[in-house]
Scaffold this motif. Structure first.
Motif, PDB file in Angstrom:
ATOM      1  N   THR A  62      15.969 -51.602   5.761  1.00 46.43           N
ATOM      2  CA  THR A  62      15.401 -50.453   5.047  1.00 46.43           C
ATOM      3  C   THR A  62      16.100 -50.199   3.727  1.00 46.43           C
ATOM      4  O   THR A  62      15.534 -49.584   2.836  1.00 46.43           O
ATOM      5  CB  THR A  62      15.474 -49.184   5.912  1.00 46.43           C
ATOM      6  OG1 THR A  62      16.846 -48.949   6.285  1.00 46.43           O
ATOM      7  CG2 THR A  62      14.619 -49.330   7.167  1.00 46.43           C
ATOM      8  N   SER A  63      17.364 -50.645   3.598  1.00 50.01           N
ATOM      9  CA  SER A  63      18.088 -50.461   2.340  1.00 50.01           C
ATOM     10  C   SER A  63      19.296 -51.382   2.292  1.00 50.01           C
ATOM     11  O   SER A  63      19.797 -51.807   3.325  1.00 50.01           O
ATOM     12  CB  SER A  63      18.548 -49.006   2.175  1.00 50.01           C
ATOM     13  OG  SER A  63      19.399 -48.642   3.245  1.00 50.01           O
ATOM     14  N   ARG A  64      19.714 -51.686   1.071  1.00 53.77           N
ATOM     15  CA  ARG A  64      20.933 -52.485   0.855  1.00 53.77           C
ATOM     16  C   ARG A  64      22.013 -51.550   0.344  1.00 53.77           C
ATOM     17  O   ARG A  64      21.775 -50.764  -0.572  1.00 53.77           O
ATOM     18  CB  ARG A  64      20.675 -53.603  -0.143  1.00 53.77           C
ATOM     19  CG  ARG A  64      19.733 -54.679   0.375  1.00 53.77           C
ATOM     20  CD  ARG A  64      19.493 -55.766  -0.652  1.00 53.77           C
ATOM     21  NE  ARG A  64      20.704 -56.488  -1.013  1.00 53.77           N
ATOM     22  CZ  ARG A  64      21.145 -57.589  -0.393  1.00 53.77           C
ATOM     23  NH1 ARG A  64      20.464 -58.087   0.618  1.00 53.77           N
ATOM     24  NH2 ARG A  64      22.248 -58.196  -0.794  1.00 53.77           N
ATOM     25  N   LEU A  65      23.179 -51.637   0.932  1.00 55.62           N
ATOM     26  CA  LEU A  65      24.296 -50.782   0.563  1.00 55.62           C
ATOM     27  C   LEU A  65      25.448 -51.686   0.105  1.00 55.62           C
ATOM     28  O   LEU A  65      26.451 -51.852   0.791  1.00 55.62           O
ATOM     29  CB  LEU A  65      24.707 -49.918   1.763  1.00 55.62           C
ATOM     30  CG  LEU A  65      23.559 -49.143   2.422  1.00 55.62           C
ATOM     31  CD1 LEU A  65      23.940 -48.620   3.777  1.00 55.62           C
ATOM     32  CD2 LEU A  65      23.087 -48.030   1.515  1.00 55.62           C
ATOM     33  N   ASP A  66      25.264 -52.285  -1.072  1.00 54.98           N
ATOM     34  CA  ASP A  66      26.193 -53.306  -1.560  1.00 54.98           C
ATOM     35  C   ASP A  66      27.628 -52.815  -1.684  1.00 54.98           C
ATOM     36  O   ASP A  66      28.564 -53.567  -1.426  1.00 54.98           O
ATOM     37  CB  ASP A  66      25.714 -53.859  -2.906  1.00 54.98           C
ATOM     38  CG  ASP A  66      24.418 -54.653  -2.767  1.00 54.98           C
ATOM     39  OD1 ASP A  66      24.337 -55.468  -1.841  1.00 54.98           O
ATOM     40  OD2 ASP A  66      23.507 -54.452  -3.593  1.00 54.98           O
ATOM     41  N   ILE A  67      27.811 -51.568  -2.064  1.00 56.01           N
ATOM     42  CA  ILE A  67      29.163 -51.069  -2.307  1.00 56.01           C
ATOM     43  C   ILE A  67      30.014 -51.086  -1.034  1.00 56.01           C
ATOM     44  O   ILE A  67      31.238 -51.196  -1.099  1.00 56.01           O
ATOM     45  CB  ILE A  67      29.130 -49.670  -2.952  1.00 56.01           C
ATOM     46  CG1 ILE A  67      30.474 -49.334  -3.556  1.00 56.01           C
ATOM     47  CG2 ILE A  67      28.704 -48.612  -1.952  1.00 56.01           C
ATOM     48  CD1 ILE A  67      30.443 -48.219  -4.560  1.00 56.01           C
ATOM     49  N   ILE A  68      29.393 -51.021   0.132  1.00 58.53           N
ATOM     50  CA  ILE A  68      30.140 -51.076   1.395  1.00 58.53           C
ATOM     51  C   ILE A  68      29.771 -52.317   2.221  1.00 58.53           C
ATOM     52  O   ILE A  68      29.994 -52.365   3.425  1.00 58.53           O
ATOM     53  CB  ILE A  68      29.958 -49.790   2.235  1.00 58.53           C
ATOM     54  CG1 ILE A  68      28.478 -49.532   2.543  1.00 58.53           C
ATOM     55  CG2 ILE A  68      30.601 -48.605   1.547  1.00 58.53           C
ATOM     56  CD1 ILE A  68      28.240 -48.399   3.526  1.00 58.53           C
ATOM     57  N   ARG A  69      29.173 -53.326   1.555  1.00 59.86           N
ATOM     58  CA  ARG A  69      28.785 -54.599   2.191  1.00 59.86           C
ATOM     59  C   ARG A  69      27.961 -54.353   3.460  1.00 59.86           C
ATOM     60  O   ARG A  69      28.245 -54.891   4.520  1.00 59.86           O
ATOM     61  CB  ARG A  69      30.039 -55.426   2.514  1.00 59.86           C
ATOM     62  CG  ARG A  69      30.859 -55.794   1.309  1.00 59.86           C
ATOM     63  CD  ARG A  69      32.075 -56.608   1.648  1.00 59.86           C
ATOM     64  NE  ARG A  69      32.819 -56.154   2.814  1.00 59.86           N
ATOM     65  CZ  ARG A  69      33.816 -55.266   2.799  1.00 59.86           C
ATOM     66  NH1 ARG A  69      34.178 -54.725   1.668  1.00 59.86           N
ATOM     67  NH2 ARG A  69      34.435 -54.924   3.895  1.00 59.86           N
ATOM     68  N   SER A  70      26.924 -53.531   3.321  1.00 59.11           N
ATOM     69  CA  SER A  70      26.126 -53.112   4.474  1.00 59.11           C
ATOM     70  C   SER A  70      24.647 -53.092   4.151  1.00 59.11           C
ATOM     71  O   SER A  70      24.244 -53.173   2.992  1.00 59.11           O
ATOM     72  CB  SER A  70      26.549 -51.701   4.913  1.00 59.11           C
ATOM     73  OG  SER A  70      27.911 -51.645   5.192  1.00 59.11           O
TER      74      SER A  70
END
Length: 138
Positions: A62-70
């Motif tokens: 549903t979403s990419r959370l690059d800043i926390i590698r998630s």
């Protein structure tokens, strides 16, 4: 002769009815597909790894959370449990909602809040220090 033909047609219709019921039972949605998906945050060694493993286990990103590698993903509980067993996975956490404990109003300025807070504190202290009205003796 007519009786035999009637019996033959009746048996054929019953066989078709039973066959239809069996086909409809086989064609039902598998139990795993009807399991409820929940929102999770999946953290891995890299965001791409998290995304690949989520898709491998049947989840929907549903979403990419690059800043926390998630990644945020929709997963069944079973898929989340299988993801936790992957060595590249750091954490699999249910995604929830949070609510501020502050009574902020949208657009309210922090300086105004601090000023109002100070004014009310001063008023409270003044009330505590207030002397009773003087008594007039005659």
């Amino acid at each position: 002769m007519k009786k035999q033909r009637f019996t033959y047609i009746l048996k054929t219709m019953m066989a078709l009815a039973i066959l239809g019921v069996l086909v409809s039972l086989i064609g039902e949605t598998p139990v795993s597909a009807t399991q409820k998906q929940q929102s999770y945050i999946i953290q891995a060694t890299t965001t791409d790894t998290a995304a690949q493993l989520v898709e491998k286990h049947g989840g929907t990103i549903t979403s990419r959370l690059d800043i926390i590698r998630s990644v945020g993903a929709l997963l069944t509980d079973q898929a989340a449990a299988r993801l936790r067993l992957e060595k590249e996975i750091v954490a699999v956490v249910p995604n929830g909602t949070i609510q501020s404990s502050d009574d902020d109003k949208p657009g309210e300025d922090d300086k105004e809040k601090k000023k109002d807070s100070k004014d009310s504190n001063v008023e409270e202290k003044n009330k505590e220090k207030a002397l009773p009205p003087p008594t007039i003796r005659t």
